[in-house]
Motif scaffolding. Structure first.
Motif, PDB file in Angstrom:
ATOM      1  N   GLY A 167     -51.172  71.555  25.526  1.00 39.00           N
ATOM      2  CA  GLY A 167     -52.287  72.071  26.529  1.00 39.00           C
ATOM      3  C   GLY A 167     -53.440  72.632  26.185  1.00 39.00           C
ATOM      4  O   GLY A 167     -54.186  73.637  26.846  1.00 39.00           O
ATOM      5  N   ILE A 168     -53.707  72.183  25.175  1.00 40.53           N
ATOM      6  CA  ILE A 168     -55.079  72.815  24.558  1.00 40.53           C
ATOM      7  C   ILE A 168     -56.057  71.613  24.463  1.00 40.53           C
ATOM      8  O   ILE A 168     -55.998  70.514  24.317  1.00 40.53           O
ATOM      9  N   THR A 169     -57.508  72.119  24.200  1.00 41.27           N
ATOM     10  CA  THR A 169     -58.629  71.174  23.901  1.00 41.27           C
ATOM     11  C   THR A 169     -58.454  70.520  22.413  1.00 41.27           C
ATOM     12  O   THR A 169     -58.520  71.419  21.401  1.00 41.27           O
ATOM     13  N   VAL A 170     -58.311  69.160  22.106  1.00 39.42           N
ATOM     14  CA  VAL A 170     -58.334  68.719  20.946  1.00 39.42           C
ATOM     15  C   VAL A 170     -59.687  67.799  20.955  1.00 39.42           C
ATOM     16  O   VAL A 170     -59.756  66.728  21.679  1.00 39.42           O
ATOM     17  N   ARG A 171     -60.700  68.108  19.996  1.00 34.95           N
ATOM     18  CA  ARG A 171     -61.739  66.980  19.881  1.00 34.95           C
ATOM     19  C   ARG A 171     -61.661  66.334  18.563  1.00 34.95           C
ATOM     20  O   ARG A 171     -61.165  67.037  17.717  1.00 34.95           O
ATOM     21  N   THR A 172     -61.773  65.000  18.562  1.00 30.83           N
ATOM     22  CA  THR A 172     -61.473  64.257  17.575  1.00 30.83           C
ATOM     23  C   THR A 172     -62.653  63.961  16.679  1.00 30.83           C
ATOM     24  O   THR A 172     -63.669  63.763  17.405  1.00 30.83           O
ATOM     25  N   SER A 173     -62.519  64.067  15.332  1.00 30.76           N
ATOM     26  CA  SER A 173     -63.870  63.321  14.561  1.00 30.76           C
ATOM     27  C   SER A 173     -63.231  62.147  13.552  1.00 30.76           C
ATOM     28  O   SER A 173     -62.287  62.344  12.953  1.00 30.76           O
ATOM     29  N   PHE A 174     -63.944  60.907  13.603  1.00 27.39           N
ATOM     30  CA  PHE A 174     -63.548  60.015  12.823  1.00 27.39           C
ATOM     31  C   PHE A 174     -64.215  60.146  11.447  1.00 27.39           C
ATOM     32  O   PHE A 174     -65.195  60.184  11.250  1.00 27.39           O
ATOM     33  N   LEU A 175     -63.118  60.265  10.424  1.00 24.24           N
ATOM     34  CA  LEU A 175     -63.660  60.532   9.218  1.00 24.24           C
ATOM     35  C   LEU A 175     -63.414  59.337   8.169  1.00 24.24           C
ATOM     36  O   LEU A 175     -62.673  59.488   7.207  1.00 24.24           O
ATOM     37  N   GLY A 176     -63.580  58.178   8.691  1.00 28.12           N
ATOM     38  CA  GLY A 176     -63.119  56.936   7.921  1.00 28.12           C
ATOM     39  C   GLY A 176     -63.874  57.068   6.548  1.00 28.12           C
ATOM     40  O   GLY A 176     -63.395  56.539   5.426  1.00 28.12           O
ATOM     41  N   LEU A 177     -65.038  57.754   6.307  1.00 27.01           N
ATOM     42  CA  LEU A 177     -65.939  57.756   5.101  1.00 27.01           C
ATOM     43  C   LEU A 177     -65.294  59.052   4.444  1.00 27.01           C
ATOM     44  O   LEU A 177     -66.158  60.144   4.523  1.00 27.01           O
TER      45      LEU A 177
END
Ligand code: NIG
Ligand code: FE
Length: 407
Positions: A167-177
């Protein structure tokens, strides 16, 4: 207009609002009311409108209330751990030595690829719980231990699942590199193409990506490769951020600033050009004292110059299996004071309002009318205590959108 009846009214609190002119935005003996998940009223007790009422009223008896903390840089979804490397480092191997010998990020890639979605979730959830128990209500989580589409997808899905579970906010970052996968050793260009032209657009179309990150470093990706990724991200309307100037000055901070990036992170080797570019673009400096400490780094990020140029500074755990197995954002703030010489007030702004800014969020990180009612009631009276105690558990009640989250 004031509702006739608020959902929640907290009285006799020491409010560290991080808004207004007072140090810490402190309102002593204050009250705060929530309605519909937002802050509806805040001020000194003596100004509370007569007849104000709420469904739930709690007298905090002088306890400290702050915004929910924001951890704006973590890699907390991963398989296995790297306790073995801790030993190697203590015996003199550097982070670069270990990476070049096939350990480091790539060994977490092996363990993460081998884990099913449920296993990855089960291994990662306790780490998020530990951060939450210490007051974190908004959390950034990166991919980057998959380095192929399927596992990157699995990591991002697990990150989203953690948000709904807790029940918290998760912000995702794509770190393919993040690192060059071993199978692309002789074909780096093909890997960058795969990341930019397949992984990024596919995972973005699935709604799994909130921002795009890269590791711009001699042992990782060049500024030219990073730029290619950022151009693609920009076409897709995604904000960018960067692991920059951690081990050497690659001009990463200026590069990410030129894309109006949200943040440049690490920054021990940041120079004047990068600082000026960040100040101009409003790119936040994310300081990661956990990695500095764990790598026994001796070169300090240029805090005085960042301060002088008015670059906002955030602090995060960088929770990851290699360089920062750190599970307390308050401890990161403590280290930012002791190791980087942030003032307690700067360190607390760095894990609230400026961390929110590093995620592009302006609806949290301060206590003000209209902000999300993400709040922490502490077993403390003064805000400085939050970064003064080293470890331990201080959070008493954590509210998300005005509702107490069960511990
Ligand atoms: O933020 N610098 C690169 N990435 C991580 C470390 C990841 C790892 O070693 O697993 C960091 O320090
Ligand atoms: Fe990192």
């Amino acid at each position: 207009m004031m509702p006739t009846r608020w959902d929640l009214l907290l009285t006799h609190a020491n409010l560290a609002s991080f808004a207004g002119d007072m140090p810490f935005g402190l309102i002593e003996d204050g009250a705060l009311a929530c309605a519909d998940g937002r802050i509806a009223w805040i001020g000194p007790m003596r100004e509370l409108p007569p007849g104000a009422s709420a469904t739930h009223v709690e007298d905090l008896g002088g306890a400290l209330l702050t915004p929910g903390l924001v951890d704006c840089h973590t890699h907390l979804v991963f398989g296995g751990n790297r306790a073995n490397e801790f030993d190697m480092r203590l015996n003199g191997a550097s982070y670069e030595d270990i990476a070049r010998a096939g350990g480091g990020i790539v060994s977490s890639v092996r363990a993460t690829r081998a884990a099913s979605e449920d296993e990855l979730f089960a291994q990662s959830l306790p780490r998020a719980r530990a951060l939450l128990a210490d007051g974190v209500t908004t959390l950034e989580i990166k991919s980057g231990y998959g380095l192929e589409t399927e596992t990157e997808r699995r990591m991002l899905r697990v990150a989203r699942r953690i948000g709904s579970e807790l029940g918290i906010t998760v912000r995702t970052s794509f770190l393919g590199l993040h690192a060059l996968p071993p199978e692309y050793k002789e074909r780096r260009d093909d890997y960058v193409t795969l990341v930019c032209d397949t992984m990024l657009p596919e995972l973005a179309a699935e709604g799994l990506i909130d921002a795009v990150d890269a590791f711009c470093e001699k042992i990782a990706f060049t500024p030219a490769e990073t730029r290619r990724l950022f151009e693609r991200a920009t076409q897709l309307g995604l904000p960018v951020k960067l692991h920059a100037e951690q081990l050497s000055d690659q001009g990463g901070a200026a590069l990410v600033a030129s894309f109006h990036g949200l943040s440049a992170d690490h920054l021990e080797h940041l120079g004047d050009t990068g600082i000026a570019a960040m100040a101009e673009a409003g790119t936040v400096a994310v300081l990661l004292p956990g990695a500095f400490y764990a790598l026994r780094e001796t070169r300090l990020p240029p805090v005085a110059a960042l301060r002088e140029h008015g670059v906002p500074m955030a602090v995060a755990t960088d929770c990851n299996p290699g360089t920062s197995p750190l599970l307390s954002l308050r401890l990161a703030a403590n280290m930012a004071c002791t190791l980087f010489r942030l003032t307690p007030e700067e360190a607390l702004r760095a894990i609230t309002v400026d961390a929110a800014r590093a995620l592009g969020l302006d609806d949290r990180g301060t206590l003000a009318v209209g902000q999300r009612a993400d709040l922490v009631r502490w077993n403390a009276k003064h805000p400085a205590e939050l970064c003064y105690w080293i470890g331990g558990s201080l959070a008493r009640t954590i509210y998300r959108g005005g509702c107490a989250i069960p511990a």
